[in-house]
Design a protein around this motif. Structure first.
Motif, mmCIF file in Angstrom:
data_model
loop_
_atom_site.group_PDB
_atom_site.id
_atom_site.type_symbol
_atom_site.label_atom_id
_atom_site.label_comp_id
_atom_site.label_asym_id
_atom_site.label_seq_id
_atom_site.Cartn_x
_atom_site.Cartn_y
_atom_site.Cartn_z
ATOM 1 N N SER A 1 3.283 1.895 -2.063
ATOM 2 C CA SER A 1 3.756 2.103 -3.523
ATOM 3 C C SER A 1 2.663 2.918 -3.988
ATOM 4 O O SER A 1 1.360 2.951 -3.619
ATOM 5 C CB SER A 1 3.889 0.774 -4.342
ATOM 6 N N ARG B 1 -2.024 0.266 -8.153
ATOM 7 C CA ARG B 1 -0.666 -0.069 -7.958
ATOM 8 C C ARG B 1 0.089 -0.940 -8.812
ATOM 9 O O ARG B 1 1.212 -0.648 -9.301
ATOM 10 C CB ARG B 1 -0.584 -0.201 -6.496
ATOM 11 N N ASN C 1 0.495 0.684 -12.211
ATOM 12 C CA ASN C 1 1.317 1.678 -12.107
ATOM 13 C C ASN C 1 2.524 1.112 -12.055
ATOM 14 O O ASN C 1 3.709 1.672 -12.711
ATOM 15 C CB ASN C 1 1.015 2.747 -11.026
ATOM 16 N N THR D 1 0.741 -1.112 0.079
ATOM 17 C CA THR D 1 0.002 0.058 -0.119
ATOM 18 C C THR D 1 0.841 1.212 -0.025
ATOM 19 O O THR D 1 0.460 2.351 -0.270
ATOM 20 C CB THR D 1 -0.960 0.023 1.181
ATOM 21 N N GLU E 1 -0.136 5.087 -6.417
ATOM 22 C CA GLU E 1 -1.356 4.372 -6.974
ATOM 23 C C GLU E 1 -1.460 4.864 -8.588
ATOM 24 O O GLU E 1 -2.315 4.335 -9.256
ATOM 25 C CB GLU E 1 -2.492 4.935 -6.339
ATOM 26 N N SER F 1 -4.306 -3.024 -4.638
ATOM 27 C CA SER F 1 -3.197 -3.275 -5.362
ATOM 28 C C SER F 1 -3.445 -2.971 -6.956
ATOM 29 O O SER F 1 -2.477 -3.038 -7.719
ATOM 30 C CB SER F 1 -2.551 -4.438 -4.902
#
Lengths: 694, 694
Positions: free
Chosen positions: A30, A111, A114, A28, A32, A108
């Motif tokens: 990292s 993420r 990304n 979490t 978004e 996630s």
């Protein structure tokens, strides 16, 4: 020994949960991505949360009613007073596993997308970490619940071993009920949205998958989370716990000693540590091919499996002593069988092999032939797993000394299931990562990221299909073994009740009550599959109509000038899947009681055997047909047989759509069904013995 | 008593054959119509004859090999010397039943079309008479063969009762093997041609069914005769004989008395007379609605059934005496169950009821939803027949005194099957008339007769679908009961062999060899269905390619200026179906022997139970899915949901095409499979007992 046992199990469960927690925090943290990505991810998260909230509301009414029924039975002395509470906790932890898994998955997806902008390896790490959170939450909560109950019953209430296992089995019934709700409800949601989105979007309007103009696209992504993640989490929690507690129960019956109960717990606990170690080996280099990606994942899983195989030998020797160490081979047989069934699944469903390649070729002669072809691939694919399971059952039974003592042999069968699921921490991580990657792809598409990002998420997603196939192998194989173990526990349970022994004196297969039980039991998975497919069909039809309506009524939608009303599709799926999940679950709970009252205990045993056998076959058939259609379609999309957009591709899309409820709704639900039937039978055993005439 | 028995059975068989002969003469005397009609009928006849000739050639090689194997076993004293000969005659009479049925059907198709030019009633009479020829040939030859063998073994070779039934059971294995060849080969032929003709003709080229421009149209008509007629004849011959001989065997085991053997023979013999009487009630008035037509047929069948129910009561009382007259209710249970299963089949597959109507509605959302819908209708439809059969088994077992003596109870189950098939003479007549009417419609279309002729043949044909549904109910229900009876015979057989009793001492369902046998047995129908569907798929693909080629290469074909090369399609179907029929049959014969050698006799019993249960489910599922798709398509063609030519109709045609191998190849073959497995097990019992370790 008891104390060491509780402490060790508890410790390993805490380690698993801590590992999950740390991983979750890392994920979490990292970034978004763009605002659009955040927005899309948020609407998926909102939809999934809203669904789960409403699901839990309905389910809690069910649990309340069951709590009252079990409470009354406890008052009537048909059950011990711990049973209603054990039932509730099983359901609660199963739901929690699904909830946490879904939470992290929806956090996630953006993420992962990304991270894929930076590179394939980064993307893999994020997606796989999200999967690990779920994997280790499931095993952690499973061991936690068992160790807490064991502690309470043994040291606080000071029960006998037999009474402990008996109460703990009910806890499995709670988990199974919850799992069935989650699998069926989530499965209907995800497939209704998927089928609806595909049928109108891809086939009729000719827009690509995950196109933001498709009003069902958010619902489709929500579905991946509530079905493939939350549903799977609850499901595998149930499998894991079910295999352990049935082995404990049979172990106590065979040895009348705590050490036989210690073994499955210890193997699972060790499995957690080995799985955590395995996760550190999952990484790949940039520009990795699909094969290399797969190798990265397999490397982790294989490492864990081999480690367990090595470590469990001294463990068995230490716990059971030199007389019974051969039980080790039962565990090994389970471990190997799980891998082999997974490989057989892969052979029949991956487009690297002949069956799926040939299936893709049948699209040349139209839709009907690809449907016929897919059905026959699935049916044919039952043969190898049946042989593997048969050999595993025989080996597990006879190496454990079944020839001289049947209860020892049955304990061996239960341990094979435990062995098969001992690597669940990591196999589930590789399995649960699939839907995250799938969602990431959707977000990449909808938020208009660069094509290479989509390529990377596609590479991850396609890999997810293969790991899902392996995961299904474990789920189905362990379900069959656990169901057989539970059937044996049921017989033990009946024998332990006053006046029960004579009720199961003649279990011959040519006894007419056993035979009719067999017929009825074998029919249940068929009826169950029909009901769940019908539900998907009905729900999908309502989605199709809604999507068509939006395309017709929202002006400028196709040109990208107006936005689709995503929420209405999510709401539609939520409502219909929750409505549809109730009947199948009630059937699974009511039928064993009715069969018991009408046909007696021998009828119930017949029913359990019939349901296990036909459920195993149907689950393998449906999962593999669905997988083969899915990959045949992807194979055609890779450019053969006319490629994307051709008539052949259209035929393959129909096949894939038929396969959707097969592999993601009906097939996996059957795994839970066959275990739930036995758990319900065990819980209501005393009632049946005291009331039925036969 | 023995003499009266043989004389009576023999007499009834002669009456049946005489009735068939007289009916055949009457049918062939009616005119065949225009020259074109004669020509078309001739090419269908030629194609069918050519196919059967080649089929018999291949099959005789198989029978020769089996004869040698059985001969060697007889020399090694593992079998009595009569067995190889009994095996051959069973196969011969089964083939003869199919051959005569096909002969008369191909002689009556043009005659039916021609009679329809004069009126509906005339058409019905001709088609129904052709069906009767087959119906009474089957029962006549069945009783003839049994009475001849009984006479030989009892009065010439003077064997004991047990030895007689044992030899006669082998005769069932011959009949089953032949039936399986005929059903599988014919089923592949008819569906390959049908699917091929539909896919290219209807779907791609958009020409109507039975259009003479379609190169596969003659092959399609030939297929109806070799599959639905010759295949069905051989199949039901086997069912009929199988039910009688298994009841004889169990009767002798229960009573050690010839009278228990007399009962099934007498009921069947009386059934022949009642059926003949029933046929006289089948007539209708001109302009009859479909309902009235159906009533005309049901009137005949119901009359026969009620007559048998009445007459068999004094018969049972006379033969078994006042102690055992309650066995009558077992026969009655069978008779009623057959009717109820037929009605359930009709409910799930007729477009007068909700399931098929709803299925037709799913076509609105496309091909995928109608496929999912049809599969779930079929799966759901297994529930009612399962309950009917379960109740029937329990009633038959317990009224016959199963509570005090298991062998009496099992005898009751076998008698239920005999009761169910006692009206076979007339039910088969109404069943076999369907393909004749279907062919007549084809000939009417191809020879350009007036539209009202086609309307009349269509009315007859559509009725044929309903009677076929009922017929399938009887076939499936009796197969399950007979298979259970044969399983019991197998256990008796093992016990009668020296050292055998201990090999079947533990038949408990939780004995691991029984369990693994159960798994393997349950898997067989799935594998079998997969193989036969694959075969249809492969054969159909070759037909599709050939038809496409002809459309492409034969100039002027679509404008009706050039004639299609019908013979090449017939030849293609013949070759591929004969090639494809070999493997499934060999599997059915080899597997029981291997299972016996590896898992021992308990494994074989498990296998038989598993195959019976899963075979019954799969056969019902596949037949009913197929029937529902077929009628959903016809329902749409009647003008609802867009009618003929609409997108919905196209979706329904795909459903129908998928259903074709379901209902006419795989489904019916499974009925034979489950009985053949038991017969093979019985014949090889002595070998297994002497060789296997377990």
């Amino acid at each position: 020994m008891e104390k060491t046992l509780v402490i060790l199990t508890f410790a390993c469960s805490v380690i698993a949960l801590l590992f999950a927690f740390i991983t979750a925090r890392r994920v979490t943290k990292s970034p978004e991505g763009t605002d659009l990505m955040k927005k899309i991810s948020l609407s998926i998260r909102k939809g999934a949360n809203a669904y789960l909230k409403r699901q839990y509301k309905i389910v809690s009414i069910f649990f309340l009613i069951m709590f009252v029924i079990l409470g009354i039975m406890a008052i009537l002395n048909l059950l011990t007073p711990y049973v209603p509470f054990a039932f509730i906790t099983g359901g609660f932890f199963s739901a929690l596993s699904g909830f946490i898994g879904m939470k992290i998955a929806t956090l996630s997806n953006a993420r992962t997308a990304n991270a894929c902008r930076e590179g394939l390896n980064k993307g893999l790490r994020v997606a796989f970490s999200a999967g690990s959170v779920m994997g280790f939450t499931v095993v952690g909560l499973g061991l936690l619940d068992i160790s807490i109950w064991f502690f309470l019953l043994k040291f606080i209430f000071k029960l006998e071993n037999e009474a402990i296992t008996s109460a703990i089995l009910t806890f499995g019934m709670g988990a199974s009920s919850m799992a069935l709700f989650a699998r069926v409800g989530g499965g209907i949601f995800t497939k209704a949205a998927d089928v609806g989105a595909d049928l109108v979007g891809k086939v009729e309007a000719g827009i690509p998958e995950d196109d933001p103009r498709n009003p069902a696209v958010i619902a489709d992504n929500v579905g991946d989370n509530v079905g493939d993640v939350a549903g799977m989490g609850a499901d595998l929690y149930e499998s894991y716990v079910g295999s352990i507690i049935s082995a404990c129960a049979l172990g106590v019956a065979a040895f009348h000693d705590i050490k036989a109960m210690a073994l499955p717990l210890m193997i699972s606990a060790i499995g957690v540590i080995c799985s955590i170690l395995g996760t550190f080996f999952v990484r790949t280099r940039e520009g990795a091919t699909q094969k290399q990606l797969l190798r990265a994942l397999s490397y982790g899983t294989n490492f864990s499996a081999i480690l367990i195989a090595i470590v469990s030998f001294p463990l068995v020797y230490y716990i059971l002593g030199s007389d019974n160490w051969a039980v080790y081979f039962a565990i090994l047989a389970g471990l190997i069988s799980g891998v082999l069934i997974g490989q057989s699944t892969e052979y029949f469903t991956s487009d690297s092999y002949k069956p799926t390649k040939n299936l893709a070729a049948t699209s040349e002669t139209g839709t009907a032939t690809i449907i016929i072809g897919g059905l026959s691939v699935g049916m044919l694919s039952t043969l190898v797993p049946i042989i593997i399971i048969s050999v595993c059952v025989l080996v597990a039974y006879f190496v454990s000394g079944g020839a001289s003592s049947a209860s020892m042999g049955l304990y061996g069968i239960a341990l094979a299931a435990v062995g098969m699921l001992s690597t669940l921490g990591i196999t589930l991580s590789t399995d649960a990562y699939g839907p995250v990657a799938d969602n990431a792809g959707g977000i990449a598409e909808m938020s208009g990221l660069e094509p290479e990002v989509r390529q990377r998420t596609d590479a991850l997603d396609s890999l997810g299909n293969t790991t899902a196939a392996t995961g299904k192998g474990f789920a189905i194989g362990s379900a069959a073994l656990t169901a057989l173990a539970l059937m044996a526990s049921y017989i033990d349970k009946i024998k332990s009740i006053e006046g029960g022994a004579e009720k199961v004196a003649d279990l011959s297969i040519n006894n007419p009550t056993v035979l009719t039980g067999l017929f009825i039991g074998a029919c249940l998975p068929f009826v169950f599959a029909a009901l769940t497919m019908n539900s998907v069909g009905r729900a999908a039809q309502s989605v199709v109509k809604e999507v068509r309506r939006q395309f017709r009524e929202i002006k400028g939608l196709m040109d990208g000038k107006a936005e689709a009303d995503y929420a209405s599709c999510v709401d539609l799926c939520t409502k219909s899947s929750l409505r549809e999940m109730i009947l199948p679950t009630i059937i699974a709970i009511v039928v064993p009681v009715i069969v018991g009252l009408v046909l007696g205990c021998t009828g119930v045993v017949g029913m359990l055997a019939g349901a296990t056998v036909s459920g195993f076959l149907l689950a393998v058939f449906m999962s593999n047909s669905g997988g083969a259609w899915d990959n045949a379609k992807k194979y055609i999309e890779s450019g053969v047989h006319g490629g994307k957009g051709s008539e052949n591709h259209k035929a393959a899309v129909v096949g894939d759509t038929v396969g959707d409820p097969f592999k993601d709704t009906s097939g996996p639900s059957i795994n839970i069904l066959i275990k739930l039937l036995s758990m319900v039978s065990i819980v209501f055993a005393a009632l049946v013995v005291s009331v039925s005439i036969l």
